[in-house]
Design a protein around this motif. Sequence first.
Motif, PDB file in Angstrom:
ATOM      1  N   ALA A  54       2.776   2.157  -3.274  1.00 12.86           N
ATOM      2  CA  ALA A  54       1.632   2.230  -4.508  1.00 12.86           C
ATOM      3  C   ALA A  54       0.845   3.380  -4.311  1.00 12.86           C
ATOM      4  N   THR A 113       3.748   5.377  -5.917  1.00 12.54           N
ATOM      5  CA  THR A 113       4.189   5.766  -7.156  1.00 12.54           C
ATOM      6  C   THR A 113       3.333   6.714  -7.219  1.00 12.54           C
ATOM      7  N   TYR A 133       1.107  -1.206  -0.224  1.00 10.73           N
ATOM      8  CA  TYR A 133      -0.022  -0.047  -0.163  1.00 10.73           C
ATOM      9  C   TYR A 133       0.694   1.183  -0.796  1.00 10.73           C
TER      10      TYR A 133
END
Length: 94
Positions: A68, A71, A65
């Motif tokens: 992500a 990113t 998580y």
Amino acid sequence: MNIAYASKSITTMQPKTTSPQNQPLPQRGFTIVDLLVVIVVIAILAAVSILTYNGIQKRAGTAAYVAAADTAEKQIRLVSVDDKIPQATHVHDS
């Protein structure tokens, strides 16, 4: 090499099944206590490994998580730089 000597040494290496009085020797093997101890040890090892595996899974999920989110933040910054959109303030520090 003496063949008789070789055959004699092989026959003396066989386990004795009778005592000197020709009475059968007691059977040797695992007792029920030995087997229960092995089962308990295996159960403890299984419990420890399952708990460790669950902890590793939770940490891996959290890391996924966070990766992500980082990113997504980088992608938003790249788009805002390319499109010359004013950047929002930084929410968290890495």
